[in-house]
Design a protein around this motif. Structure first.
Motif, PDB file in Angstrom:
ATOM      1  N   SER A 175       0.729  -0.995   0.159  1.00 12.44           N
ATOM      2  CA  SER A 175      -0.261   0.088  -0.354  1.00 12.44           C
ATOM      3  C   SER A 175       0.486   0.805  -0.348  1.00 12.44           C
ATOM      4  N   GLN A 176       0.363   2.564  -0.144  1.00 13.34           N
ATOM      5  CA  GLN A 176       0.616   3.835   0.078  1.00 13.34           C
ATOM      6  C   GLN A 176       1.074   4.143   1.227  1.00 13.34           C
ATOM      7  N   ILE A 177       2.483   4.692   1.539  1.00 14.91           N
ATOM      8  CA  ILE A 177       2.647   6.175   2.654  1.00 14.91           C
ATOM      9  C   ILE A 177       2.340   6.817   3.079  1.00 14.91           C
ATOM     10  N   LEU A 178       0.696   6.886   3.086  1.00 19.84           N
ATOM     11  CA  LEU A 178       0.012   7.863   3.995  1.00 19.84           C
ATOM     12  C   LEU A 178       0.521   9.235   5.069  1.00 19.84           C
ATOM     13  N   LYS A 179       0.137  11.042   4.708  1.00 22.55           N
ATOM     14  CA  LYS A 179       0.928  11.619   6.405  1.00 22.55           C
ATOM     15  C   LYS A 179       0.298  10.995   7.688  1.00 22.55           C
ATOM     16  N   ASP A 180      -0.839  10.426   7.683  1.00 21.14           N
ATOM     17  CA  ASP A 180      -1.445   9.905   8.955  1.00 21.14           C
ATOM     18  C   ASP A 180      -0.967   8.749   9.630  1.00 21.14           C
ATOM     19  N   ASP A 181       0.118   7.437   8.558  1.00 22.24           N
ATOM     20  CA  ASP A 181       0.603   7.167   8.892  1.00 22.24           C
ATOM     21  C   ASP A 181       2.593   7.735   9.823  1.00 22.24           C
ATOM     22  N   ILE A 182       2.301   8.406   8.976  1.00 21.31           N
ATOM     23  CA  ILE A 182       4.248   9.228   9.744  1.00 21.31           C
ATOM     24  C   ILE A 182       3.907   9.809  11.008  1.00 21.31           C
ATOM     25  N   THR A 183       2.571  10.792  11.063  1.00 22.14           N
ATOM     26  CA  THR A 183       2.136  10.937  12.112  1.00 22.14           C
ATOM     27  C   THR A 183       1.906  10.093  13.584  1.00 22.14           C
ATOM     28  N   TYR A 184       1.159   8.972  12.723  1.00 21.18           N
ATOM     29  CA  TYR A 184       1.003   7.280  13.834  1.00 21.18           C
ATOM     30  C   TYR A 184       1.869   7.019  14.403  1.00 21.18           C
ATOM     31  N   ILE A 185       2.723   7.019  13.401  1.00 27.99           N
ATOM     32  CA  ILE A 185       4.820   6.153  13.972  1.00 27.99           C
ATOM     33  C   ILE A 185       5.595   7.298  15.012  1.00 27.99           C
ATOM     34  N   LEU A 186       4.971   8.670  14.695  1.00 32.20           N
ATOM     35  CA  LEU A 186       5.855   9.652  15.599  1.00 32.20           C
ATOM     36  C   LEU A 186       5.062   9.469  16.818  1.00 32.20           C
TER      37      LEU A 186
END
Length: 261
Positions: free
Chosen positions: A51-62
Motif C-alpha cells: 500500500s501507499q505511505i500516507l501522512k497519517d502513517d507518519i503522524t501515527y509512528i511519531l
C-alpha cells in the motif's frame, strides 16, 4: 539557582536596551547548552503490504514513539526531534516518502531531551520579565547546522566543543543531529598539568597562554618570563617544555574522546 535574582538581572538588562532603542520586547528565542542532556535514537516502522505511505502513517509512528518516550522518561521534555533516515524495503530515501508504495517502511528519529524542571525555570524567569518564549534551541545543534550550511561536506560529521570543564560531542548524519553528550573533562586539565609540573600559579599560566601568540609558543628556544612566576621562585622553564606538557595532555584528551569514549 535564584529565580528572583535571575529575573531582576534579565529585566534590568532588557529595560536598558528598550530605553536605548525605544522598543518593547515581547518574545524571545532562548539558546541553551545544559550539562544534563539526553540523546535518544529510535526507529518506527509500518507494514505496508504494497500500500501507499500516507501522512497519517507518519503522524501515527511519531505520536506512538512520543508516547513511549514520555512513559520511559517522565522527567524529560523533548527539545528537538530530527528525522535522520527513511527506508522503504531496505532502500534509503532522501526525504519523507509520502505517496510511495512498498512492503515495509522504517523511519529513524533522534530526540534531544532536557530536564523538564530546567525548562520550567527558564519559562518562569522570562514570564516574570513579561517575555514570552517563542522557541528554545539546543546550542550544539545550532552551531553544527551553521557549519553544515556553510559547507555541505560536514553533513556527516562528529563535532567537538572543548570547554573549560567539559567536552560537548555532537554527531550529525544527513544534516540531522543523531547524538550529543557531555564528557566530564575539558581544557582545565591542560592548565592543571602545567601548574603541577612547573609549580606555577594557575592565574599566571592562564595569563601566559592568553597573551602569547602561536608563533611564540612554537618557539621552543625561548624561556618563560619572570613576570609569570608571581609568588614562586624564578626558574628557567623553556617554552618547548611547556609545549610538550600541553601537547601530551591534548593527545590524551583526543584519545579519550575518539578511542575510549
Amino acid at each position: 539557582i535564584d529565580i528572583d535574582q535571575s529575573s531582576n538581572l534579565i529585566k534590568n538588562s532588557i529595560n536598558n536596551i528598550e530605553n536605548k532603542i525605544n522598543f518593547i520586547f515581547k518574545k524571545t528565542t532562548i539558546i541553551i547548552n545544559p550539562y544534563d542532556v539526553l540523546s535518544l535514537n529510535v526507529s518506527g516502522f509500518k507494514k505496508l503490504s504494497g500500500s501507499q505511505i500516507l501522512k497519517d502513517d507518519i503522524t501515527y509512528i511519531l505520536n506512538d514513539i512520543k508516547k513511549t518516550i514520555k512513559l520511559t522518561e517522565p522527567e524529560k521534555k523533548i527539545l528537538h526531534l530530527f528525522n535522520s533516515n527513511f527506508i522503504i524495503d531496505k532502500n534509503e530515501i532522501s526525504k519523507i516518502p509520502i505517496g510511495l508504495h512498498g512492503e515495509f517502511y522504517n523511519q529513524d528519529m533522534s530526540f534531544i531531551m532536557v530536564n523538564e524542571t530546567f525548562l520550567k525555570n527558564i519559562n518562569l524567569v522570562l514570564n516574570i520579565c513579561n517575555i514570552d518564549i517563542s522557541k528554545i534551541i539546543f546550542k550544539p545543534f545550532a552551531v553544527g547546522i551553521k557549519k553544515i550550511l556553510l559547507n555541505k561536506k560536514y553533513k556527516n560529521s562528529i563535532m567537538f566543543d572543548l570547554k573549560r570543564k567539559r567536552v560537548v560531542t555532537s554527531i550529525f548524519v544527513n544534516e540531522s543531529m543523531v547524538f550529543t553528550d557531555n564528557l566530564s573533562f575539558g581544557t582545565e586539565t591542560i592548565i592543571n598539568d602545567v601548574v603541577k609540573v612547573c609549580s606555577l600559579e594557575e592565574s599566571c599560566v592562564r595569563d601566559f597562554l592568553k597573551n602569547t601568540e602561536i608563533k611564540d609558543l612554537v618557539d621552543g628556544e625561548k624561556f618563560l618570563e619572570k613576570k609569570y612566576f608571581e609568588n614562586n621562585a624564578f626558574r628557567k622553564i623553556s617554552i618547548g617544555h611547556l609545549l610538550n606538557i600541553i601537547n601530551a595532555r591534548i593527545d590524551e584528551i583526543i584519545d579519550l574522546i575518539l578511542n575510549k569514549n
